[in-house]
Design a protein around this motif. Structure first.
Motif, mmCIF file in Angstrom:
data_model
loop_
_atom_site.group_PDB
_atom_site.id
_atom_site.type_symbol
_atom_site.label_atom_id
_atom_site.label_comp_id
_atom_site.label_asym_id
_atom_site.label_seq_id
_atom_site.Cartn_x
_atom_site.Cartn_y
_atom_site.Cartn_z
ATOM 1 N N LYS A 150 9.328 -5.588 -1.712
ATOM 2 C CA LYS A 150 7.824 -5.257 -2.236
ATOM 3 C C LYS A 150 7.074 -5.677 -0.911
ATOM 4 O O LYS A 150 5.803 -5.232 -0.503
ATOM 5 C CB LYS A 150 7.408 -5.823 -3.274
ATOM 6 N N ALA A 151 7.052 -7.130 -0.445
ATOM 7 C CA ALA A 151 6.487 -7.800 0.595
ATOM 8 C C ALA A 151 6.520 -6.967 1.906
ATOM 9 O O ALA A 151 5.500 -6.894 2.478
ATOM 10 C CB ALA A 151 7.018 -9.187 0.685
ATOM 11 N N LEU A 152 7.637 -6.347 2.027
ATOM 12 C CA LEU A 152 7.928 -5.827 3.469
ATOM 13 C C LEU A 152 7.054 -4.514 3.203
ATOM 14 O O LEU A 152 6.335 -4.103 4.443
ATOM 15 C CB LEU A 152 9.405 -5.404 3.655
ATOM 16 N N THR A 153 6.836 -3.640 2.193
ATOM 17 C CA THR A 153 6.216 -2.796 1.944
ATOM 18 C C THR A 153 4.787 -2.817 2.190
ATOM 19 O O THR A 153 3.911 -2.182 2.729
ATOM 20 C CB THR A 153 6.249 -1.997 0.422
ATOM 21 N N GLU A 154 4.219 -4.119 1.676
ATOM 22 C CA GLU A 154 2.794 -4.772 1.744
ATOM 23 C C GLU A 154 2.340 -5.008 3.348
ATOM 24 O O GLU A 154 1.517 -4.565 3.688
ATOM 25 C CB GLU A 154 2.390 -5.867 1.097
ATOM 26 N N LEU A 155 3.280 -5.642 3.859
ATOM 27 C CA LEU A 155 3.096 -5.712 5.406
ATOM 28 C C LEU A 155 2.946 -4.407 6.274
ATOM 29 O O LEU A 155 2.298 -4.363 7.258
ATOM 30 C CB LEU A 155 4.315 -6.593 5.948
ATOM 31 N N ASP A 156 3.974 -3.370 5.943
ATOM 32 C CA ASP A 156 3.824 -2.246 6.665
ATOM 33 C C ASP A 156 2.539 -1.403 6.555
ATOM 34 O O ASP A 156 2.069 -0.764 7.238
ATOM 35 C CB ASP A 156 5.177 -1.251 5.941
ATOM 36 N N SER A 157 1.891 -1.814 5.112
ATOM 37 C CA SER A 157 0.623 -0.953 5.213
ATOM 38 C C SER A 157 -0.531 -1.620 5.995
ATOM 39 O O SER A 157 -1.752 -1.089 6.134
ATOM 40 C CB SER A 157 0.178 -0.832 3.787
ATOM 41 N N LEU A 158 -0.246 -2.946 6.175
ATOM 42 C CA LEU A 158 -1.410 -4.203 6.668
ATOM 43 C C LEU A 158 -1.178 -4.193 8.230
ATOM 44 O O LEU A 158 -2.429 -4.274 8.977
ATOM 45 C CB LEU A 158 -1.314 -5.292 6.070
#
Length: 436
Positions: A150-158
């Motif tokens: 989930k954290a990796l997904t958040e970073l991908d969008s940021l």
């Protein structure tokens, strides 16, 4: 991901207390108990120093009697193991006064750790979790890749760009690297600010001081070598680029209110104030390290809340470093998400040391889930190979100290400093800090 809910702490069989329920003793009994505890403490110090003869960096700091450090020749590990068993037996049989119950409890936990380390030096094999429990009185939560996705997904969008997150993060952070020729000015400003904030809330010895050195070719990014008499040598490793946020992190962690303050308070209150000589020796692989690393990491938040930190960096550190401060808010959004990946290092260490993955797989895991560069991941594996289960002390220690302090202080900043300082002056092991 809610890390605190999955922290796994195996409580020891000993029931720890603050001593409030201990029966009162006559002055004569109290004197006898104090003498007995002092004798046991002396035996503990001498045993730890003898173990240090078998491993060069086992003793991280010592400022007790110099003649104890110059003991007789190196003794066999089997002999030291017998000494550890005898000492544990005698500590458990000892009667502690109400004011010394915590002291006794810590002596038990610390001596158990010394015994486990002797066993390890003598060839006993521990799994990662067994080692962390035996040496540090705690074990890391059992997490998997799913916990980090989930954290990796958040970073991908940021993060700007597309594709692999690792090079995108490296490119993003490159904007915030402190130039080497400005590093000392930035770091000194950070540590002076940390010192000022700490001194406004914790009474430190008047003679406390430190020296800063910049070094290379080390498995760590920063180190505090406490020399006694409230003096520390703080070393900063410049092998890899140092981002602007690391100035405050290292200043607080290694200095104020981190390692330098922790060791100064132990020396002032326990060794000099109470004569508890066991705190004059600091075995690196011991339950004290979980509190030391955990409090040093959490101490960053105690000294700088989110608003104060951004303001100080934007107004002081960024200009000193010659960096553009316009993206500081985005930078800390990224850093907050990266904080959710901190336990990825523990997972990599556990799998690697337990033989579940090889060295290259461990590096690949760190690159994907801890998002460290290949070079930094190689350095981290070097740290893991040298210090093994010690890695749990940073993140698990931080979570335990945070829960312990904030459970007792709530949202009151002044109370938070008080509880934090009291914990440093009256150390507890992991199982004693668990909020029940």
């Amino acid at each position: 991901m809610k890390i605190n809910n999955c922290i796994a702490i195996a409580l020891t069989a000993l029931l720890f207390s603050c001593g409030d329920e201990s029966p009162s003793k006559s002055p004569e009994q109290a004197i006898t108990a104090e003498v007995a505890m002092n004798q046991l403490a002396e035996r503990y110090v001498k045993l730890a120093l003898l173990v240090g003869k078998h491993q060069d960096f086992y003793i991280d700091a010592y400022y007790g009697p110099s003649e104890w450090q110059q003991q007789a020749e190196k003794l066999p590990l089997t002999t030291l193991l017998v000494q550890a068993d005898d000492l544990l037996t005698d500590i458990n049989k000892a009667t502690a006064t109400a004011g010394e119950q915590l002291r006794k409890d810590m002596l038990v936990v610390q001596t158990r750790s010394v015994k486990a380390f002797i066993e390890q030096l003598n060839g006993k094999q521990f799994s990662f979790d067994q080692e962390s429990m035996a040496l540090y009185d705690a074990k890391s939560p059992n997490l998997t890749e799913t916990d980090f996705d989930k954290a990796l997904t958040e970073l991908d969008s940021l993060l700007p760009g597309q594709g692999d997150l690792n090079p995108r993060l490296v490119d993003f952070k490159a904007q915030f690297v402190v130039p080497l020729d400005k590093l000392n000015e930035v770091f000194v400003a950070a540590i002076e600010e940390s010192q000022q904030r700490t001194k406004a809330n914790i009474k430190l010895p008047e003679n406390e001081s430190f020296t800063i050195e910049y070094v290379n070719d080390k498995p760590w990014s920063g180190y505090n070598w406490y020399k006694g008499n409230s003096y520390s040598l703080i070393q900063v490793n410049t092998d890899f680029p140092i981002q602007i946020d690391r100035a405050i992190d290292l200043a607080s962690h290694e200095g104020y209110p981190g390692h330098h303050v922790f060791n100064s308070l132990m020396e002032q209150h326990l060794v000099n104030g109470k004569g508890w000589v066991e705190y004059s020796v600091y075995p690196l692989y011991s339950p004290l390290s979980l509190l030391a690393e955990g409090s040093a990491n959490y101490g960053i938040q105690v000294a700088f809340n989110h608003h104060d930190r951004i303001a100080f960096e934007k107004n002081v550190l960024f200009p000193l470093a010659g960096l553009d401060a316009s993206k500081v808010e985005t930078y800390y959004q990224v850093e907050a998400i990266l904080g959710k990946l901190t336990y990825a290092g523990n997972v990599a260490a556990k799998r690697y040391l337990d033989g579940q993955i090889d060295k290259q797989q461990a590096i690949d895991f760190l690159m994907k889930y801890a998002l460290s560069s290949e070079e930094k991941s190689v350095q981290r594996i070097g740290f893991i190979e040298r210090y093994r289960a010690y890695v749990i002390n940073y993140n698990l220690g931080q979570d335990l100290v945070k829960d312990y302090v904030e459970f007792r202080s709530g949202d009151d900043d002044k109370k938070r400093w008080q509880v934090f300082a009291d914990l440093l002056s009256n150390p507890k092991s992991a199982s004693m800090m668990v909020v029940r």
